[in-house]
Structures are given as structure tokens and as C-alpha cells.
Design a protein around this motif. Structure first.
Motif, short mmCIF file in Angstrom:
data_model
loop_
_atom_site.label_atom_id
_atom_site.label_comp_id
_atom_site.label_asym_id
_atom_site.label_seq_id
_atom_site.Cartn_x
_atom_site.Cartn_y
_atom_site.Cartn_z
N PRO A 236 -13.54 1.83 -3.92
CA PRO A 236 -12.33 1.98 -4.73
C PRO A 236 -12.59 2.55 -6.11
O PRO A 236 -11.74 3.25 -6.66
N SER A 237 -13.78 2.30 -6.66
CA SER A 237 -14.04 2.81 -8.02
C SER A 237 -14.04 4.34 -8.02
O SER A 237 -13.76 4.97 -9.04
N ALA A 238 -14.35 4.96 -6.88
CA ALA A 238 -14.37 6.43 -6.83
C ALA A 238 -13.09 6.98 -6.24
O ALA A 238 -12.50 7.93 -6.76
N LEU A 239 -12.64 6.38 -5.13
CA LEU A 239 -11.42 6.88 -4.48
C LEU A 239 -10.84 5.76 -3.61
O LEU A 239 -11.51 5.23 -2.73
N ARG A 240 -9.59 5.43 -3.89
CA ARG A 240 -8.94 4.36 -3.12
C ARG A 240 -8.56 4.86 -1.74
O ARG A 240 -8.36 6.06 -1.52
N ALA A 241 -8.40 3.90 -0.82
CA ALA A 241 -8.04 4.23 0.57
C ALA A 241 -6.77 5.09 0.62
O ALA A 241 -6.70 6.08 1.36
N ALA A 242 -5.79 4.70 -0.21
CA ALA A 242 -4.48 5.38 -0.15
C ALA A 242 -4.60 6.87 -0.46
O ALA A 242 -3.78 7.67 0.02
N ASN A 243 -5.60 7.25 -1.24
CA ASN A 243 -5.74 8.66 -1.63
C ASN A 243 -6.78 9.41 -0.80
O ASN A 243 -7.08 10.57 -1.08
N THR A 244 -7.34 8.74 0.20
CA THR A 244 -8.42 9.35 0.98
C THR A 244 -7.83 10.14 2.15
O THR A 244 -6.99 9.60 2.88
N PRO A 245 -8.24 11.40 2.33
CA PRO A 245 -7.71 12.15 3.48
C PRO A 245 -8.08 11.47 4.79
O PRO A 245 -9.19 10.94 4.92
#
Ligand code: PRX
Length: 668
Positions: A236-245
Motif C-alpha cells: 500500500p505504501s507504493a500503490l493501493r489495490a484500488a489503483n492497481t491495474p
């Protein structure tokens, strides 16, 4: 050496503060063990291998065979035949069964220093079993390749061990490689499953790893290798699940899929000569090579090198700064220390983030005993000044190790004096992805007179020889000599082949000098029998300890429509050891400008990864070639370093005027 003696020694717990008898107590002990290892490798390694769990024992005699002479047929090396084992079992189950389940296995810190995690041996075993069960549920079985494209999280060694537990062959791809490079590796190893993360923080920058995997999967499908399952860890510190392709038909979240798996999984007992993993590395021709390691030989060679070279014993806290995407991370972060029952410290961010004290605070925090790094990192830490190490208590350190590139004397002394308080041996070992474990090395004992910058003396089973590059003849005995470094004989952890290309394995390593393993390095042997590595003699350069084939960068550059030809060389660089310097011939000369430079650099970043981007692009309307069309790199090296007065013999140049023109274009 008796079996019980070996087992007793192995179970002697180490501690970060107490000193203990070194395994190599004197020069005589080393000499006699080394002699036995080369005179009777089967007996020698057979005894050491008894310190590991074998489900079926290999016979005391007749378990080993080899041929390293291309003139005598297929190159083939076998150790411990008839034995079955499992490296993950030896790394984890063995220690849990010995009552060490609550001991820390991994101490992890993220990019942010306050992000910390402890994983005990029992937890690690359960995590590994869950992952193994998930892999099996996806149809992965013994012999199948699995690609791992993860940052330095505790799940990365867990993923490697989970593959090893079921006999799947992992291919860890450094998470700094581009989508194209990742795709090339997926296609080559025919891997259907990829383990990755949503992203990673590198210093202040977030890198979206899952998006890179998606691009790679598309390219791999075009290349004939569809990816059918992607397991993705949310960072999550780099990229949250919601924003992951996301592709719901193929992708699953680690947090959803793994915790629901059963925490036990019986290990698959593997033949000693089964494949354990693949690791891609660069060579002097374009395509990366999938170096294949064995199960039994790799386990014994790496485990024993940890004990004898780095004095690792159960309970020791080992901090290796290498990434698991390279061989040092495999042998001296993941497998080796766990085979020895150590606690492994993992730094999941940039070692100089947030400041030059990060590594030293970690040494103090975890009472690190063995610190294993590479000269590039040492040089940058050194540049940040002495105040940083002075702020931390480094008294727990006992062994300072380094590998991957030459260490200059200044860095060696700083390491020895400033970091090790002049009391810790500096074990600067020479080895390679293909050799599996350390090969030429200073010994971790007070009686050993290490020389700053020298690789030292051979490890067990290793017979280095210096060959005359012109005649290919061995330069005699132990007398001082300089030439090409080759190795005679075999050792358990040596690679067995290149994936899908045994002929290339034979041609690259065994054909150049018949009967020897050709290292690609030059070396000098001094009057005390110490070896000094003088650098690669082939077209491979070493940037920050990362091996890059000049041909790889050249073919990336010439893929670009505007680039007609390219010649890449390595030049000295104060921090990185070597930097990439590219001579480029464009189609048409009107756009020899900085915008074009940037375009070409971006192109290399995309096709290989940021670490392969040339530092310099030198415009070359033509390249210096021999009459037979061979590029004269020796001349290019002199031009790049401003040593045009020392060009040497240029009588074979097809067009002598080219040199003059290139000198004029330097810096333009
Ligand atoms: O040129 C040598 C250099 O690194 C190469 C191997 O790179 P790689 O397969 O990535 O393995 C790295 C693991 C050590 C070698 O051919 N090299 C490695 N160790 C040293 C070194 N050069 C000088 N000194 C070393 N200690």
C-alpha cells in the motif's frame, strides 16, 4: 572428519557477542582440507553433505562423476547421485524440528525506517507451505518454471522457498528490469505463473510493478508464452489495490489467496541433480543466459561456503544488502544463511535512504554479526562521511563480506577500519552467477593475511589456473603470473547448464580452453599465491556490481529506427566501478543532439531497465573497424578515456581518419 563431528559443529549455536573458535583454525587446517577437496572431491563433499537432511542417502562412493573436456563428449557434472533432498526443508523444517521455531528467521525493514516486521522460523515455514499449496492449486508441479518479480519483501525469499519445496524452478527477475526484459525471460523459461507486487517505493519514488508485469504478459503472449496466473502482493505504501491495474480472469491478491491455504505442505523429495532454479545473467552475446543450478550440489556448496567463508552459525544475524534478483541475494541472503540457521536482515528500500546512517543503525538495532555488501554501496556510503557510522554501535560485527566487483584499496580500508574497527576480517570473495558460491576468497581467520583489493585464495574444490591468453597454456604452478582466469576440476554448486541451450553452456564456458571452465575474467597470481582479479576479458561490463553485456545494450540501441550502429564499452567510474559509454552512428547526422540522446537513453531504459542506460552517448558518424569489419573496441576505450596518445597499433584500421573525427566529437 567424522560425521558426528560435523553435526556437532553445525549445531554449535553462535551468538552476536561471544567469540568462538574459527572453523579454519590455522593455515594447516585450510591446506589439508583444500588438498583433500581437490584430490578426493567425492569423499570430501560427501562428508560435508552429511550435515544436511537427505531423505534417501547418496552412496559414500560412486555418487559423483564429471566431464569438463569438450573433446571427450558432453559436459556433465553430477554430485550426490542417488540422494534425495529438499533445500526448503533444510532451510526451515530442520530448524523448527530442532526447537528453533520461535527464533527470528527474517527481520525486515521497508523503505520507511519505521516499517518493520519479524518473521519467525515457524511463521516462515507456514507462509512457505501456504504459497506452495497455492502454486500446486494453480497446476504448478516439479520442473515447472515460476517467475518471481518482487521487491525486497519477506515474501520474496518465501516465494523462492515455496517453489523449492515442490520442486518448481524459480526464475527471480530483478524488479528493476523493464517489461520487455521481463517478457523475454518469461518466454525463455516458459513460465505460466508470475508472483509480483502492486509496486515498490525506491527512496521517494513509487514504481508500479504490477503494471510492468501486465505489459510483460502481453509481450510474452505475443512471444508464444501466455501467463495464466499472477499472484500480486499489495504494497500500500507504493500503490493501493484500488489503483492497481487488474485482470480478474488471471490475477489474484496475495492477501486473498494465501492466508486461506493450509499451513502445511509435505516437501517433494528431489533428486540431487534435479534443477533447483534458473537465474538470468548477461554474457558477451545479446540474449541473456538462464543459468541452471542443481538441488543437492547448490545446497551443499552454498551452505558450506557460508560456514567456512563467512563463519555463519545458527542464531547469527546476517545482513546482506544484495537484492534477491541477483545471485548474491540467492546464495548469501536467502538460501545460505537459512541453511545455516541464521537470522536474515532484509532492507526493502534504498540503503542510503533516508540518510547515510541507515545501514549502520540497522547493524546496531539487530546486532548484526555478518554484513555482506558490494563495493559500489561501500563507495557511496564512504562518500557520505564518517559521521554516520560513528553514530551507531557497530561492535556486534565480526565478518565484513563483499563481492561482485573489484574493491579499491581506499574502500577496503574504510570498510576494515571505520566499519569493522580493524577487528573484522574483510572477506572480499570472487565468484559468479555460474559458480553458485564463493570461489576465490580471503579466509575469515586472524592468521590469514588479507591484502586490500585481492580476491585471495581458492575455496574448497577450486583449482584456479592462469592461462596465457595467446597460447591457452597454463602458466606454471604457483609462480606469479598474469593472464586469463580459468578453473580446473568441478565443485558441487557449479551451474549445470543454460536453460534450453546446453550447447551454448559448452561453447561459452568449456570450449575456449579445453578441459577448463573459462571465467571471462583476467587475473594475476602473486608470490604468496593470492589472486587479484583484473577485470573481464570478454565484452561484459560491471556497473555497480551488475553484469551487463555490451551486446545487450548495443542491440537495444540499434533497435531504435534512428540508430544505424552502436558500440558500447565500459569506462572507469568513481562510484559505480564502471559506467556505460556508447558510440552511436545515426541514420543521417542532422539530429546528433541532446534530444536524440534522451530518446535513445529512454529507449534503453524501456527495453532493458534503468541500470543499463548509457551515461554517455558519443556521436560517431563512423566506427573504427578492421578491414574485416570488426569494431576496434580497444581504440574506442582510449578515445573515451582521453588517452588518444596511447592508441597502440592502428595499422589494421580500415579508415584511419575515423579516429581523428571521433576525438573531435568527444563531449559534443
Ligand atoms: O568480473 C567478475 C566480477 O563479477 C563477475 C560475476 O558477476 P555475477 O555473475 O553477477 O556474480 C556476482 C556475484 C559475486 C565476475 O566475473 N566479480 C565478482 N566478484 C568479484 C568480482 N571482481 C572483483 N572482485 C570480486 N570479489
Amino acid at each position: 572428519m567424522q560425521r558426528l563431528e560435523i553435526l556437532a559443529r553445525q549445531l554449535t549455536a553462535g551468538s552476536a557477542t561471544n567469540d568462538r573458535t574459527p572453523l579454519l583454525a590455522s593455515r594447516d587446517v585450510y591446506d589439508s582440507m583444500h588438498r583433500k577437496s581437490v584430490e578426493d572431491p567425492e569423499g570430501f563433499w560427501g562428508e560435508l553433505a552429511l550435515g544436511y537432511h537427505w531423505q534417501n542417502k547418496f552412496p559414500a562412493r560412486g555418487h559423483m562423476s564429471y566431464n569438463t573436456d569438450v573433446g571427450r563428449g558432453k559436459i556433465d557434472v553430477q554430485f550426490f547421485c542417488g540422494g534425495t533432498t529438499n533445500i526448503a526443508y533444510n532451510c526451515l523444517d530442520r530448524w523448527v524440528a530442532a526447537g528453533r521455531g520461535d527464533d527470528p528467521c527474517v527481520l525486515w525493514e521497508g523503505n520507511d525506517e519505521n516499517e518493520r516486521r519479524t518473521v519467525t522460523y515457524r511463521q516462515m515455514l507456514e507462509d512457505v507451505c501456504r504459497l506452495s499449496n497455492w502454486l500446486t492449486s494453480r497446476g504448478v508441479k516439479k520442473g515447472d518454471s515460476v517467475t518471481i518479480y518482487l521487491p525486497m519483501v519477506a515474501e520474496l525469499p518465501a516465494a523462492m522457498l515455496a517453489c523449492a519445496r515442490i520442486g518448481a524452478v524459480h526464475s527471480v527477475v530483478f524488479a528493476g528490469f523493464s517489461a520487455e526484459a521481463l517478457a523475454q525471460r518469461i518466454v525463455d523459461c516458459q513460465g505460466k505463473v508470475v508472483l509480483t507486487a502492486s509496486g515498490v517505493m525506491r527512496g521517494a519514488k513509487a514504481v508500479p510493478l504490477k503494471a510492468i508485469v501486465d505489459d510483460a504478459a502481453k509481450l510474452a503472449a505475443k512471444g508464444g508464452q501466455p501467463v495464466t496466473s499472477v499472484l500480486c502482493l499489495e504494497v500500500p505504501s507504493a500503490l493501493r489495490a484500488a489503483n492497481t491495474p487488474w485482470d480478474a480472469s488471471r490475477d489474484v491478491w496475495w492477501g486473498d489467496a494465501i492466508p486461506i491455504q493450509p499451513p502445511t505442505c509435505p516437501p517433494v523429495w528431489l533428486e540431487a541433480e534435479d534443477r533447483s532454479f534458473l537465474l538470468y545473467t548477461s554474457g558477451s552475446t545479446g540474449k541473456p543466459k538462464g543459468v541452471v543450478h542443481s538441488v543437492g550440489g547448490y545446497m551443499v556448496g552454498v551452505g558450506e561456503s557460508c560456514r567456512y567463508l563467512y563463519d555463519m552459525r545458527p542464531g547469527d544475524v546476517v545482513f546482506t544488502t544484495a537484492d534477491c534478483g541477483w545471485i548474491t541475494g540467492h546464495s548469501y541472503l536467502a538460501y545460505g544463511p537459512l541453511l545455516c540457521g541464521c537470522t536474515v536482515v532484509i532492507l526493502g528500500g534504498i540503503p542510503t535512504h533516508p540518510d547515510g546512517g541507515r545501514c549502520w543503525r540497522m547493524v546496531e538495532r539487530y546486532k548484526v554479526r555478518q554484513f555482506y555488501t558490494a563495493p559500489t554501496l561501500l563507495r557511496s556510503l564512504l562518500q557520505l562521511g564518517d559521521a554516520w557510522p560513528r553514530q551507531s554501535d557497530l561492535s556486534s560485527l565480526r565478518i565484513l563480506a563483499s563481492a561482485g566487483e573489484p574493491m579499491n584499496e581506499h574502500a577496503w580500508h574504510w570498510f576494515h577500519e571505520m566499519i569493522g574497527g580493524s577487528r573484522c576480517p574483510v572477506v572480499d570473495t570472487w565468484w559468479q552467477t555460474e559458480t553458485g558460491n564463493g570461489m576465490i576468497t580471503p579466509l575469515p581467520a586472524t592468521w590469514f593475511q588479507a591484502k586490500a583489493g585481492a580476491a585471495g585464495v581458492p575455496f574448497f574444490g577450486v583449482l584456479p589456473v592462469i592461462l596465457d591468453p595467446a597460447t591457452g597454456k597454463e602458466l606454471p604452478g604457483n609462480a606469479p603470473a598474469e593472464g586469463v582466469l580459468a578453473l580446473r576440476g568441478v565443485w558441487p554448486a557449479m551451474a549445470r547448464t543454460l536453460y534450453g541451450d546446453h550447447e551454448r553452456w559448452e561453447q561459452v564456458y568449456f570450449a575456449p580452453y579445453k578441459g577448463y571452465y573459462f571465467t571471462g575474467d583476467g587475473a594475476r597470481r602473486d608470490e604468496d599465491g593470492h589472486y587479484w582479479i583484473t577485470g573481464r576479458v570478454d565484452d561484459v561490463i560491471n556497473v555497480s556490481g551488475h553484469r551487463i553485456g555490451t551486446a545487450e545494450v548495443e542491440s537495444s540501441l540499434t533497435e531504435h529506427a534512428d540508430c544505424a550502429e552502436a558500440a558500447v564499452i565500459g569506462v572507469d567510474h568513481a562510484l559505480k566501478g564502471q559506467a556505460i559509454y556508447a558510440f552511436v552512428t545515426l541514420r543521417g547526422v542532422d539530429h546528433q543532439n541532446d534530444a536524440m540522446r534522451k530518446t535513445l537513453m529512454d529507449h534503453v531504459r524501456k527495453s532493458i531497465g534503468p541500470f543499463a542506460v548509457p551515461d554517455t552517448i558519443h556521436w560517431a558518424p563512423a566506427l573504427p573497424k578492421t578491414r574485416s569489419g570488426k569494431i576496434m573496441r580497444r581504440v574506442l576505450r582510449k578515445i573515451a578515456s582521453g588517452q588518444e596518445k596511447e592508441l597502440g597499433d592502428v595499422s589494421t584500421l580500415a579508415e584511419p581518419g575515423v579516429v581523428e573525427m571521433l576525438i573531435k566529437l568527444r563531449g559534443k
